[in-house]
Design a protein around this motif. Sequence first.
Motif, PDB file in Angstrom:
ATOM      1  N   UNK A  41      56.453  28.721  44.884  1.00 25.48           N
ATOM      2  CA  UNK A  41      56.167  29.562  43.718  1.00 25.48           C
ATOM      3  C   UNK A  41      55.532  30.869  44.163  1.00 25.48           C
ATOM      4  N   UNK A  42      55.974  31.970  43.564  1.00 31.03           N
ATOM      5  CA  UNK A  42      55.399  33.277  43.850  1.00 31.03           C
ATOM      6  C   UNK A  42      54.109  33.418  43.053  1.00 31.03           C
ATOM      7  N   UNK A  43      53.006  33.717  43.738  1.00 37.26           N
ATOM      8  CA  UNK A  43      51.691  33.779  43.105  1.00 37.26           C
ATOM      9  C   UNK A  43      51.032  35.128  43.375  1.00 37.26           C
ATOM     10  N   UNK A  44      50.210  35.557  42.437  1.00 34.25           N
ATOM     11  CA  UNK A  44      49.359  36.739  42.607  1.00 34.25           C
ATOM     12  C   UNK A  44      48.007  36.360  42.010  1.00 34.25           C
ATOM     13  N   UNK A  45      46.973  36.392  42.832  1.00 33.04           N
ATOM     14  CA  UNK A  45      45.673  35.880  42.423  1.00 33.04           C
ATOM     15  C   UNK A  45      44.739  36.972  41.902  1.00 33.04           C
ATOM     16  N   UNK A  56      38.553  32.067  37.679  1.00 28.32           N
ATOM     17  CA  UNK A  56      39.614  32.988  38.028  1.00 28.32           C
ATOM     18  C   UNK A  56      40.907  32.201  38.124  1.00 28.32           C
ATOM     19  N   UNK A  57      41.998  32.908  38.366  1.00 24.50           N
ATOM     20  CA  UNK A  57      43.287  32.242  38.412  1.00 24.50           C
ATOM     21  C   UNK A  57      44.338  33.146  38.994  1.00 24.50           C
ATOM     22  N   UNK A  58      45.570  32.929  38.572  1.00 22.54           N
ATOM     23  CA  UNK A  58      46.659  33.707  39.128  1.00 22.54           C
ATOM     24  C   UNK A  58      47.807  33.893  38.171  1.00 22.54           C
ATOM     25  N   UNK A  59      48.678  34.795  38.565  1.00 21.30           N
ATOM     26  CA  UNK A  59      49.973  34.972  37.920  1.00 21.30           C
ATOM     27  C   UNK A  59      50.934  34.085  38.707  1.00 21.30           C
ATOM     28  N   UNK A  60      51.805  33.360  38.036  1.00 20.42           N
ATOM     29  CA  UNK A  60      52.644  32.393  38.730  1.00 20.42           C
ATOM     30  C   UNK A  60      54.095  32.476  38.269  1.00 20.42           C
TER      31      UNK A  60
END
Length: 126
Positions: A41-45, A56-60
């Motif tokens: 999975x492509x992630x951006x934290x 906090x979290x990320x875009x997934x």
Amino acid sequence: MNTPHNPVVYFEIPVTDVDRAITFYQAVFAFEFEKDIIDGNEMAFFPIKENGSGISGGLAKGEIYKPTTDGCLLYFRTADITETLALAVQNGGKILFPKTSNGEWGFVAEFEDSEGNRIALRQFVR
């Protein structure tokens, strides 16, 4: 189970285009992101401060991630809801619930992000 910690520790916002979502959240909140691939999975934290309050979290982006306005609702803290809503609209979002007073608790609002997710805002009264 009685725990001394807040129960929620992390979130993921489903996206269909990670770079577009990064651009949107950088423009609206001035967040910086770290990208990675995890389990395909492509992630951006989102940024995180180890001793800070909140989570906090990320875009997934991946097969299991589907943007929606019908799922869980995340609240982002903002110092100025009016300004944040304007930035969201200027960057392709749309207002779903206008700035509304919560009395002594401050203000809330909701917008749709660039990916089609319902995102909420909270402005505390000082």
